[in-house]
Enzyme design. Structure first.
Site, PDB file in Angstrom:
ATOM      1  N   GLY A  70       0.856  -1.182   0.000  1.00  0.00           N
ATOM      2  CA  GLY A  70       0.000   0.000   0.000  1.00  0.00           C
ATOM      3  C   GLY A  70       0.894   1.234   0.000  1.00  0.00           C
TER       4      GLY A  70
ATOM      5  N   ASP B 129      -8.429  -0.815   0.751  1.00  0.00           N
ATOM      6  CA  ASP B 129      -8.951   0.556   0.913  1.00  0.00           C
ATOM      7  C   ASP B 129      -9.022   1.316  -0.421  1.00  0.00           C
ATOM      8  OD1 ASP B 129      -8.725  -0.156   3.558  1.00  0.00           O
ATOM      9  OD2 ASP B 129      -6.933   1.031   3.930  1.00  0.00           O
TER      10      ASP B 129
ATOM     11  N   ARG C 176     -29.010  -3.185  15.285  1.00  0.00           N
ATOM     12  CA  ARG C 176     -28.007  -4.233  15.532  1.00  0.00           C
ATOM     13  C   ARG C 176     -26.757  -3.860  14.727  1.00  0.00           C
ATOM     14  NH1 ARG C 176     -31.341  -5.390  18.650  1.00  0.00           N
ATOM     15  NH2 ARG C 176     -32.162  -7.429  19.264  1.00  0.00           N
TER      16      ARG C 176
END
Ligand code: F6P
Length: 370
Positions: A106, A132, A278
């Site tokens: 990255g 990402d 939730r």
């Protein structure tokens, strides 16, 4: 004949083994070079370790596991002060007798390796990977597509249980300071709310949207995708005060301790009665799995082209995916830029708005309020 090394650095992702496979196959079949794997990235150089790599690493039934195996067979590291060990790493590179290094990483790890390569005068080719998708100047990094598919699969599953119990399901996804994972998967998965770092949101904005879905459109459940770095506006929309953007203090981007999904769920429950929430934090599930066809293709194209760049003597290059095909750019031109973030004016954001998804404050609203 050349001896080239390949390493994988930073957080793992699906598709890394596909790059290794492509590099090894092309380097051996086309150029008759030797390829060695460097275990645990720069740590392997420091400790002068190599893993011999050969084509057709088939298993007993003749299947090549590298094509569809997640993770990295070379191991990886994404912590520690690498530059503190620069001297040993540079002498390790020399000792291993490498003519070139292909580094898959990255932006963070590529930056460090590029610095080392400059100090040691290495022949370096970088290949971008990260779920990402925030490496600058490449539309795709290896691993992103598979992670989006994994999240969409999770949203599909959560949709049915949400609908059965009339619940608001909050799905927290990775991405660090970039919202690509949340935005792509949220749109593809049919989310009602998508919260990303690049566009601040308000709790009131979310609740108004959920109420409208329930009261006007008679939708009894909802899916809310929250990026781990989602940005909250400190005050809500209707109070007429100045709005400042701030981070949620208890959230910790870049680790499993992220709490933004939990935060949003708690705020929705406090702010608007009648919503049963939730939370699912997908965590490192997003980094696992069999690489998608697109990630395999991109990884294979990157690996093959990296070997060609070494053959052409092109140094300090990074592979990039631009306009639907592989190209190479000077590695510095990407690494000198900030991480590639979602452009709030991009087509995808416009599509989300057009579909009635709450994506936080629009540009117009932000201008009025800030
Ligand atoms: O950069 C990839 C990434 O998966 C981020 O989305 C996430 O914040 C981070 O790595 C998690 O890192 P670690 O593996 O150190 O928990």
């Amino acid at each position: 004949m050349k001896r080239i090394g390949i390493l994988t650095s930073g957080g793992d992702c699906p598709g890394l083994n596909c790059v290794i496979r492509a590099v090894v196959s092309h380097a051996i079949l086309t150029y008759n070079w030797e390829v060695v794997g460097i275990p645990y990235a720069t740590q392997g150089l420091q400790q002068r370790q190599t893993i011999p790599l050969s084509i057709h690493g088939w298993n007993l039934r003749g299947i090549d596991p590298l094509l569809n195996m997640g993770g990295t067979i070379l191991g990886s590291i994404n912590e520690g002060d690498t530059l503190a060990a620069a001297g040993e790493i540079l002498s390790g590179y020399e000792a291993l007798g490498l003519d070139a290094l292909i580094a898959v990483g990255g932006d963070g790890s590529l930056k460090i390796i590029h610095e080392l390569a400059t100090m040691g005068n290495w022949h370096l080719v970088g290949i971008p990977k990260t779920i990402d998708n925030d490496v600058a100047l490449t539309e795709r990094s290896i691993g992103f597509d598979t992670a989006v598919n994994t999240i969409v699969d999770a949203i599909n599953r959560l949709t049915f249980t949400a609908a059965s119990h009339d619940r608001v399901m909050i799905v927290e996804v990775m991405g660090r300071t970039a919202g690509h994972l949340a935005l792509h998967s949220g749109i593809a998965g049919g989310a009602d709310v998508i919260l990303i770092p690049e566009i601040p949101y308000t709790i009131q904005g979310i609740c108004d949207h959920l109420k409208e879905l329930r009261d006007t459109w008679k939708r009894k459940f909802a899916i809310v995708v929250v990026a781990e770095g989602a940005t909250l506006c400190s005050e809500d929309l209707n109070n007429g005060h100045r709005v400042t953007v701030e981070n949620i203090p208890d959230a910790n981007i870049g680790s499993a301790k992220c709490g933004r999904g939990q935060y949003v769920a708690a705020q929705i429950s406090n702010f608007a009665h009648g919503f049963d929430t939730r939370v699912s934090v997908l965590g490192h599930i997003q980094r696992g799995g069999i690489p998608s066809a697109l990630d395999r293709l991109v990884a294979t194209a990157f690996g093959k082209t990296a070997v060609d760049l070494v053959a052409q003597g092109k140094n300090h290059q990074m592979l990039a995916w631009q306009n639907g095909k592989v190209t190479s750019i000077p590695i510095e031109s990407s690494l000198n830029q900030s991480p590639q973030l979602v452009d709030p004016k991009s087509d995808l954001v416009e599509i989300a708005h057009a579909l009635g998804i709450y994506v936080g404050l629009t540009e117009k609203m932000t201008k009025v309020l800030v």
